[in-house]
Design an enzyme around this catalytic site. Structure first.
Site, PDB file in Angstrom:
ATOM      1  N   ASP A 479     -13.190  -6.408  -5.097  1.00  0.00           N
ATOM      2  CA  ASP A 479     -13.208  -5.147  -4.376  1.00  0.00           C
ATOM      3  C   ASP A 479     -14.308  -4.066  -4.651  1.00  0.00           C
ATOM      4  OD1 ASP A 479     -12.219  -3.507  -2.629  1.00  0.00           O
ATOM      5  OD2 ASP A 479     -10.156  -3.090  -3.493  1.00  0.00           O
ATOM      6  N   ASP A 549      -8.598  -3.510   5.823  1.00  0.00           N
ATOM      7  CA  ASP A 549      -7.273  -2.913   5.147  1.00  0.00           C
ATOM      8  C   ASP A 549      -6.339  -2.650   6.346  1.00  0.00           C
ATOM      9  OD1 ASP A 549      -7.869  -3.073   2.637  1.00  0.00           O
ATOM     10  OD2 ASP A 549      -8.597  -0.735   2.544  1.00  0.00           O
TER      11      ASP A 549
HETATM   12  C1  DGJ Z   1      -8.925  -1.611  -1.078  1.00  0.00           C
HETATM   13  C2  DGJ Z   1      -8.691  -2.907  -0.450  1.00  0.00           C
HETATM   14  O1  DGJ Z   1      -9.121  -3.126   0.643  1.00  0.00           O
HETATM   15  C3  DGJ Z   1      -7.074  -3.030  -0.634  1.00  0.00           C
HETATM   16  O2  DGJ Z   1      -6.576  -4.399  -0.319  1.00  0.00           O
HETATM   17  C4  DGJ Z   1      -6.640  -2.979  -2.256  1.00  0.00           C
HETATM   18  O3  DGJ Z   1      -7.206  -4.154  -3.024  1.00  0.00           O
HETATM   19  C5  DGJ Z   1      -7.012  -1.634  -2.733  1.00  0.00           C
HETATM   20  N1  DGJ Z   1      -8.440  -1.651  -2.617  1.00  0.00           N
HETATM   21  C6  DGJ Z   1      -6.810  -1.302  -4.157  1.00  0.00           C
HETATM   22  O4  DGJ Z   1      -7.105  -0.404  -4.487  1.00  0.00           O
END
Ligand code: DGJ
Length: 743
Positions: A479, A549
């Site tokens: 991430d 997301d």
């Molecule tokens: C952002 C990501 O896109 C999410 O799927 C998740 O992993 C969160 N960060 C966790 O902090």
């Protein structure tokens, strides 16, 4: 595929079955562009394509003629400061303050295959017969800087890749302040510009506008390719559509700051520039040193946007993505993030894993919160040791329990970041990117580690590698949750601060390279708050990316549709999540959530224990369906049939390589009463083959030839007024259906 060279007039013709790319050495020694487009016959002489005419107010190169001005000449790597007034491809600040360069042809090499680009991701060949590469060596006689332009033409498809390398053979250091990967001058501006724009949670929406005199551009100055714009631009003829017409797509294999620009001049010619964003960029080139630009990929299609996309899909799936997982069906995963956020214990995770396993899931992914003192966003990033309060037996212990259930185990990292409240920051406060004397901004309470420094990358590598050696980990979600501000490296001198953004990305690539080399069986999925770094650069290391997301099915239709213009289905992370949806609060039917997520890597982002028995049965069936069809969906040919933008219905389909099987997703946003009759024209089928049709697992009577389904269409009308036929499901809002065709 062939690269012709005529020594008499120094003309180069790169061609394969689909395209021709022709250029020549100009009378002033620089390189001129003559033609890029559909394949044309080879001849010894294309000089008529070079138009030199008198135009008032232009400046002339030769003392005895007013006909030759670089202002009117299409070039291979435009230069500013003499007679061309357009934005240049390269700019070099020299010791005496001048920025003028004059790159003239010296020699060239033609090689089979394609050389790798040092430290940078790039498309590749697996055998020398797959492509040919031309290296054009040019030199500035005053500064002795050598410019090498690299062109690779692949044996198949309308693909040409380009990059540039600058080497200082002079005696003085210079500052490179601009070095684009691609400069393409086209003879007209009769194009529409298509870009892919958005924001967090609504990434890569297609935006179309006609080119006009002046500048059309998209960019990122955020340190990552961004949710906001994608390093990808398309020029399409006004009459081109999904299935026909001329289209040129240009994609940058890079994950940092970029500029994609079209400049239409007063004579209606178009200059495309694509590369590292010149704003804030400089690179000190000392004598003997070289700078290699990232690679740009151009795809020319006469089969419309769909043809262009399928060429990118094949290239990026087969000759950009690498490694063990490149050609493998992707495991169906469950990710705990939306099920638990930071609120979990080992027992809770195991409950989720067990319930998921019962449904047929193959991989359990533990997301954020397992390390350091990470119980909220404000602390722990950088401390990559398991939190014993949550995981008494550590990651190895949890992985053992998960694998004992018959699942693979995957883990989340955010390697590039640190919270101030972390042991890493307390030990190395100087390891973050920040400017001396300036306030340091945070993003989600986190700071960016200075990946331009080798010791920082080494430290993170050691921490990650230790865990990966100790525990049975099959998958990493990598991430990256903020943009870079106050960009400055404490390890670099003042005259190298313009290098930090690029050096940062090189550091990210080097960590990916080391990890993927050391742990070749691990599947990497990249992520940047969802799709903030969905770019070809990262696909070289991580064959899939968390697309957004936003996991709502209706939103995802748009996001996955827009993403598909450049990126293959196998690269799009897509999950079924809980309702009401956590991003938009919408309640969509379970079948539609799956019917959208099938067109990606497929997984779940919910607690299966909270599902009803009926829902669990449905999930089992969904997983069984995906296991049956994922090879076709992830590695077949993808066709966009109906756009979700501005319409109530959308559709897309995947067809197997032998065209005997196809899976079609049909989606209707809002139900209505007494709706019009509806059919969709399919694509990519074999016109001669008879197909059987299954609609949501029920066989429709009769057989249908491929030509019927493509020209008369597949009937998708339903009752829509609440009076379904016997056996028909009543329609609803956010409805969808899956059709399977079998020859
Ligand atoms: C952002 C990501 O896109 C999410 O799927 C998740 O992993 C969160 N960060 C966790 O902090």
């Amino acid at each position: 595929m062939h690269i012709y060279y005529n020594p008499g007039n120094h003309t180069f013709h790169l061609c394969n079955r689909d395209i021709s790319y022709i250029m020549t050495v100009l009378p002033n020694g620089q390189m001129g562009q003559l033609y890029f487009g559909r394949r044309i016959h080879h001849k010894d002489d294309f000089s008529y394509l070079l138009e030199t005419r008198l135009r008032p107010m232009s400046a002339s190169v030769f003392d005895d003629s007013s006909l030759f001005s670089m202002e009117h000449i299409r070039q291979e790597y435009g230069l500013y400061g003499t007679t061309d007034f357009r934005h240049p491809a390269v700019e070099i600040l020299q010791e005496n303050g001048s920025r003028i360069s004059d790159f003239v042809y010296r020699e060239h090499e033609i090689a089979d295959g394609k050389p790798p680009l040092d430290g940078l991701p790039a498309t590749y060949t697996e055998s020398p017969q797959e492509a040919k590469t031309l290296l054009l060596h040019l030199e500035d006689p005053l500064t002795h800087i050598r410019l090498t332009l690299l062109y690779t033409i692949f044996a198949w498809g309308g693909i040409l890749t380009r990059s540039a390398r600058l080497t200082n053979h002079g005696a003085h250091s210079v500052q490179l302040t601009r070095a684009m990967s691609l400069c393409l001058d086209l003879p007209d501006c009769d194009w529409e510009w298509l870009q892919f724009s958005g924001a967090w949670s609504r990434e890569r929406y297609p935006k179309l506008r006609p080119l006009e005199q002046g500048i059309t551009a998209v960019d990122s100055l955020r340190g990552h390719s961004s949710h906001h714009q994608n390093p990808f631009l398309v020029l399409k003829r006004h009459t081109a559509d999904e299935t026909q017409g001329e289209v040129i797509g240009c994609s940058l294999v890079y994950s940092g700051n970029f500029l994609a620009q079209a400049q239409v001049d007063t004579y209606d010619t178009t200059r495309i520039l694509l590369g590292i964003h010149p704003a804030g960029f400089s690179w000190k080139l000392e004598p003997g040193a070289s700078f290699q630009t990232p690679e740009a990929v151009m795809v020319h299609s006469v089969c419309g946007l769909g043809g262009m996309s399928r060429t990118f899909h094949t290239l990026y799936r087969e000759r950009l993505a690498r490694g063990f997982w490149r050609d493998r069906e992707r495991p169906i995963l469950i990710n705990n993030w939306e099920a638990t956020y930071f609120d979990f214990t080992q027992d809770r995770l195991l409950d989720i894993a067990k319930a998921a396993k019962d449904c047929g899931v193959e991989l359990f992914v533990l997301d954020d919160g397992w390390f350091g003192k990470r119980d909220n966003e404000r602390r722990g990033l950088g401390d990559w040791t398991p939190n014993p309060q949550r995981l008494a037996q550590g990651i190895a212990g949890l992985a053992e329990r998960i694998t004992a259930l018959g699942l693979r185990f995957g883990l989340w990292f955010e390697p590039e970041m640190v919270n101030r409240d972390s042991d890493l920051f307390r030990a190395h406060p100087d390891w973050v990117i920040e400017t001396p004397g300036r306030h340091s901004s945070h993003g989600r309470f986190q700071y960016v580690l200075d990946f331009s420094r080798a010791e920082v990358v080494d430290h993170i590598y050691d921490r990650m590698a230790k865990l990966l050696r100790e525990a049975d980990i099959s998958y990493i979600k990598w991430d990256m949750n903020r943009s870079i501000t106050e960009c400055y490296s404490g390890a670099l001198p003042a005259d190298r601060q313009g290098e930090v953004f690029h050096r940062y990305i090189l550091g990210v690539y080097s960590l990916y390279e080391r990890l993927t080399a050391a742990f070749p069986h691990i599947l990497f999925e990249s992520c940047a708050s969802g799709g903030g770094r969905f770019d070809p650069g990262l696909l070289y290391y991580a064959p899939q990316t968390w697309t957004s997301d936003d996991s709502d099915a209706v939103e995802r239709l748009k996001i996955q549709y827009g993403t598909s213009f450049c990126y293959p289905v196998s690269s799009m992370g897509s999950h079924v999540s809980v309702v009401p949806n956590h991003q938009v609060n919408r309640i969509t039917p379970l079948h539609t959530r799956a019917n959208v997520a099938y067109f990606g890597t497929f997984g779940y982002e919910l607690d299966p224990g909270s599902l009803t028995d009926e829902e669990k049965c449905a999930v089992k069936e969904q997983i069984a369906f995906m296991k049956q069809y994922r090879r076709l969906i992830q590695f077949g040919d993808f066709y966009r049939l109906a756009s979700p933008f501005g319409r109530n219905t959308a559709a897309w389909m995947c067809v197997s390589g032998d065209r005997r099987t196809a899976v079609i997703g049909w989606y209707r946003i809002l139900n209505g009463t007494n709706l019009p009759f509806e059919r969709i024209r399919l694509q990519g089928l074999d016109p001669e083959l008879p197909y059987e049709i299954w609609e949501d697992n029920t066989r429709r009577g009769g057989i249908y030839y491929g030509d019927e389904l493509m020209h008369a269409g597949l009937i998708t009308s339903d009752a829509s007024a609440g009076q379904p036929l016997p056996g028909e499901r009543p329609g609803c809002d956010f409805d969808s259906r899956i059709f399977v065709l079998q020859a």
